[in-house]
Design a protein around this motif. Structure first.
Motif, short mmCIF file in Angstrom:
data_model
loop_
_atom_site.label_atom_id
_atom_site.label_comp_id
_atom_site.label_asym_id
_atom_site.label_seq_id
_atom_site.Cartn_x
_atom_site.Cartn_y
_atom_site.Cartn_z
N GLY A 1 0.82 -1.21 0.00
CA GLY A 1 0.00 0.00 0.00
C GLY A 1 0.85 1.26 0.00
O GLY A 1 1.98 1.28 -0.48
N VAL A 2 0.26 2.29 0.60
CA VAL A 2 0.86 3.62 0.60
C VAL A 2 1.12 4.00 2.05
O VAL A 2 0.23 3.86 2.89
CB VAL A 2 -0.13 4.62 -0.04
CG1 VAL A 2 0.35 6.05 0.12
CG2 VAL A 2 -0.36 4.26 -1.51
N PRO A 3 2.32 4.47 2.39
CA PRO A 3 2.57 4.84 3.79
C PRO A 3 1.85 6.14 4.15
O PRO A 3 1.60 6.97 3.28
CB PRO A 3 4.09 5.05 3.83
CG PRO A 3 4.46 5.42 2.44
CD PRO A 3 3.50 4.73 1.53
N GLN A 4 1.51 6.30 5.42
CA GLN A 4 0.92 7.55 5.90
C GLN A 4 2.03 8.58 6.00
O GLN A 4 2.99 8.38 6.75
CB GLN A 4 0.34 7.34 7.31
CG GLN A 4 -0.87 6.44 7.35
CD GLN A 4 -2.07 7.10 6.67
OE1 GLN A 4 -2.33 8.27 6.88
NE2 GLN A 4 -2.77 6.33 5.86
N MET A 5 1.93 9.65 5.26
CA MET A 5 2.99 10.68 5.29
C MET A 5 2.43 11.96 5.89
O MET A 5 1.27 12.31 5.64
CB MET A 5 3.52 10.93 3.89
CG MET A 5 4.14 9.72 3.20
SD MET A 5 5.52 8.99 4.09
CE MET A 5 6.77 10.27 3.95
N PRO A 6 3.25 12.69 6.64
CA PRO A 6 2.75 13.90 7.30
C PRO A 6 2.71 15.11 6.36
O PRO A 6 3.50 15.20 5.42
CB PRO A 6 3.81 14.15 8.39
CG PRO A 6 5.06 13.57 7.84
CD PRO A 6 4.66 12.41 6.95
N GLY A 7 1.80 16.03 6.64
CA GLY A 7 1.75 17.34 5.97
C GLY A 7 1.75 17.24 4.46
O GLY A 7 1.05 16.41 3.87
N ALA A 8 2.60 18.09 3.84
CA ALA A 8 2.62 18.18 2.38
C ALA A 8 3.08 16.88 1.74
O ALA A 8 2.72 16.57 0.59
CB ALA A 8 3.57 19.31 1.96
N LEU A 9 3.87 16.07 2.48
CA LEU A 9 4.37 14.82 1.90
C LEU A 9 3.24 13.85 1.56
O LEU A 9 3.44 12.93 0.76
CB LEU A 9 5.37 14.15 2.85
CG LEU A 9 6.68 14.91 3.13
CD1 LEU A 9 7.60 14.07 4.02
CD2 LEU A 9 7.39 15.28 1.84
N ALA A 10 2.08 14.06 2.16
CA ALA A 10 0.94 13.18 1.87
C ALA A 10 0.57 13.22 0.38
O ALA A 10 -0.06 12.31 -0.15
CB ALA A 10 -0.26 13.58 2.73
N GLU A 11 0.97 14.29 -0.30
CA GLU A 11 0.66 14.43 -1.74
C GLU A 11 1.74 13.78 -2.61
O GLU A 11 1.65 13.81 -3.83
CB GLU A 11 0.57 15.92 -2.12
CG GLU A 11 -0.41 16.73 -1.31
CD GLU A 11 -1.82 16.17 -1.40
OE1 GLU A 11 -2.23 15.79 -2.51
OE2 GLU A 11 -2.48 16.05 -0.35
N GLY A 12 2.80 13.23 -2.01
CA GLY A 12 3.92 12.69 -2.79
C GLY A 12 3.64 11.30 -3.35
O GLY A 12 2.59 10.70 -3.08
N ALA A 13 4.61 10.78 -4.11
CA ALA A 13 4.42 9.51 -4.83
C ALA A 13 4.98 8.33 -4.01
O ALA A 13 5.74 7.49 -4.53
CB ALA A 13 5.10 9.59 -6.20
N TRP A 14 4.60 8.23 -2.76
CA TRP A 14 5.15 7.21 -1.87
C TRP A 14 4.44 5.87 -2.05
O TRP A 14 3.23 5.84 -2.25
CB TRP A 14 4.99 7.65 -0.41
CG TRP A 14 5.53 9.02 -0.17
CD1 TRP A 14 4.84 10.20 -0.27
CD2 TRP A 14 6.88 9.37 0.16
NE1 TRP A 14 5.67 11.26 -0.02
CE2 TRP A 14 6.93 10.79 0.24
CE3 TRP A 14 8.04 8.65 0.37
CZ2 TRP A 14 8.10 11.48 0.55
CZ3 TRP A 14 9.20 9.34 0.68
CH2 TRP A 14 9.23 10.73 0.76
#
Ligand SMILES: NC(=O)C1=CN([C@@H]2O[C@H](COP(=O)(O)OP(=O)(O)OC[C@H]3O[C@@H](n4cnc5c(N)ncnc54)[C@H](O)[C@@H]3O)[C@@H](O)[C@H]2O)C=CC1
Ligand SMILES: O=C(O)/C=C/C=C(\O)C(=O)O
Length: 486
Positions: free
Chosen positions: A358-371
């Motif tokens: 899946g996709v990791p939970q990223m904080p703040g603006a990083l939530a919009e990244g391609a993780w």
């Protein structure tokens, strides 16, 4: 926001059409650069500049003078090391340590090593008998091929671009680089380096844009381009080969892979786990040499899967400069959609998801990244999509095997043939298996250990030709034979 231009004839220029496109950060999807998209006019201008450099000052230099300039390029890259690190981190979002230890130093090495190769590799000569008894002498000279089109991918942009530009220039050619639309920064920066060092104008040119109906297609179709070197997807290679067939232009292709990692039960266990971890997950799995199929001998299978799982779960996502982080995103949202579609397909086809998916939970603006999470599957048949198709993401399928013959057959059951990594302490077996796996590059008890003098390239649908050391000279020059009657 950076404004990136094309680099033609030593000048940074916009596109006559005024067209521009955006580059977004893989970290948070912010627009970080606006790029001038080259059209037919810019490709024509770049070909003209490259041709006239070939017939001008550049073409008149001695090998020693060229070699001196290329050493200057390498030194200037090293002097501006931090600028290159920043530029590549901006494009790819990958951790600083990957840039500083691997990708940027390799850029400088690609100029130095091929300058040395060109200076030191001789051409052939043959004496022959003639009916009059006086004999004749044949000797070869190498001449540059001309204007080389260099079409590049986004995953290790600076390393892979300079791997072609270094030898092409060392051999006396001129180049027109089409960087990936996803990673234009370092090719542009290299233009500044060329000017600073005094490389004649028109020797190194950069045209930005996309593939079809854009800079990539215009460049590869241009009759003024004498040969094309390309790294990227196999499908794109097919399109470029069709374009190159007009005018009988030579091609060198480094294409996709679906590489196997083979771990025997007698391997140094910790070294094998670390090696497979790197080969599956370095650069978020976006390495053409990476391992997406892992075969582990049955007695250590469960323990190996568990150990790799723990390592994959230990990665720390974050920005390239975040000291607590060691893991980056994929290159783009588009690529993430592709990788996630394979994550879903694996489950649909019956995989056991050992970790990730899946996709990791990223904080703040990083939530919009391609993780995406590093992902490991087991339990799939060899016919499953994720076992057959190149994903180019941080994922692998692991399967047990029981014999040497079985694992060789499994490793070879693919349309690709780029690389493999074999882990065992039985060196006789290592040599035996290495000779049977149908790939261009095999590592034993290691992975991605590169000596730039060695042949590099793929078998089957992973490529055409070899580059590296003398092999690069073979592609970037033409050998002319001169026969002297004595
Ligand atoms: N064998 C090797 O050494 C390597 C292979 N790769 C492969 O590259 C792929 C990932 O890179 P991508 O950039 O997505 O590959 P890609 O093939 O989509 O694009 C590569 C370059 O080709 C250009 N291009 C696309 N279509 C074109 C066309 N019709 N005519 C001319 N140019 C065109 C693109 O704009 C880009 O600059 C993966 O499949 C990977 O395996 C990546 C690195 C090394
Ligand atoms: O070392 C090389 O010349 C090529 C390396 C390839 C990659 O780094 C890649 O495809 O990611």
């Amino acid at each position: 926001m950076r404004q990136i231009q094309n680099f033609i004839g030593g000048e940074f220029v916009a596109a006559a059409s005024g067209k521009r496109f955006d580059k977004r950060s893989p970290l948070d999807n912010r627009v970080i650069a606006s790029i001038a998209e080259a059209g037919q006019a810019e490709i024509d201008a770049a070909v003209k500049a490259a041709r006239s450099a070939l017939h001008g000052e550049w073409g008149g230099l001695t090998t020693d003078q060229r070699v001196e300039l290329l050493y200057g390029v390498a030194n200037e890259i090293t002097r501006r090391f931090e600028d290159f690190v920043e530029a590549e981190m901006a494009d790819t979002g990958q951790p600083r340590h990957v840039m500083t230890n691997v990708f940027i130093p390799r850029g400088a090495a690609n100029f130095k090593v091929f300058a040395d190769v060109v200076k030191n590799v001789p051409t052939e000569s043959f004496q022959m008998a003639t009916p009059d008894g006086r004999g004749a002498l044949n000797y070869g000279i190498r001449v540059p091929k001309g204007v080389i089109g260099v079409v590049c991918p986004w995953n290790a942009p600076f390393l892979l671009m300079t791997w072609k530009v270094g030898p092409a220039l060392a051999c006396g050619n001129t180049v027109i680089v089409k960087p990936s639309e996803e990673a234009p920064n370092t090719a542009t920066l290299l233009g500044e380096v060329m000017n600073a060092v005094g490389v004649p104008k028109g020797v190194y040119n950069v045209v930005n844009g996309f593939g079809p109906d854009s800079a990539g297609e215009f460049l590869t179709r241009h009759p003024g381009v004498d040969a094309i070197t390309f790294t990227g997807e196999t499908r794109t290679g097919t399109a470029i080969m069709k374009a190159a067939s007009e005018g009988m232009r030579d091609v060198s292709f480094e294409l996709g892979g679906k590489n196997a990692g083979i771990v025997f039960a007698d391997a140094d266990f910790d070294a094998a786990v670390e090696g497979i971890f790197r080969s599956a997950f370095l650069n978020s799995g976006q390495v053409c040499l990476g391992t997406e199929r892992v075969y582990v001998e049955r007695p250590i299978f469960e323990r190996f899967v568990q150990a790799l799982k723990e390592k994959a779960e230990g990665v720390k996502f974050g920005r390239p400069d975040d000291h607590d982080a060691n893991y980056g995103p994929l290159i783009s949202q588009e690529h993430r959609q592709k990788v996630l579609s394979y994550y879903r397909k694996a489950v649909e086809e019956g995989a056991t998801v050992v970790t990730g998916g899946g996709v990791p939970q990223m904080p703040g603006a990083l939530a919009e990244g391609a993780w995406v999470e590093p992902t490991i599957w087991t339990g799939l048949p060899e016919t499953a999509s994720v076992v057959r198709e190149e994903i180019f993401g941080p994922c692998c399928h692991i399967r047990p095997f029981d014999s040497e013959n079985e694992v060789v057959a499994l490793a070879n059951d693919t349309d690709y043939g780029l690389s493999t990594t074999i882990w065992t302490t039985n060196l006789a077996r290592a040599h035996r298996v290495a000779a049977r796996v149908e790939v261009g590059i095999t590592w034993i008890n290691s992975w991605f250990l590169r000596d730039l003098r060695t042949a590099f390239g793929g078998s089957k649908q992973s490529g055409i030709g070899r580059e590296g050391g003398v092999h690069s000279l073979e592609f970037y020059t033409e050998t002319r034979n001169i026969c002297v009657k004595l």
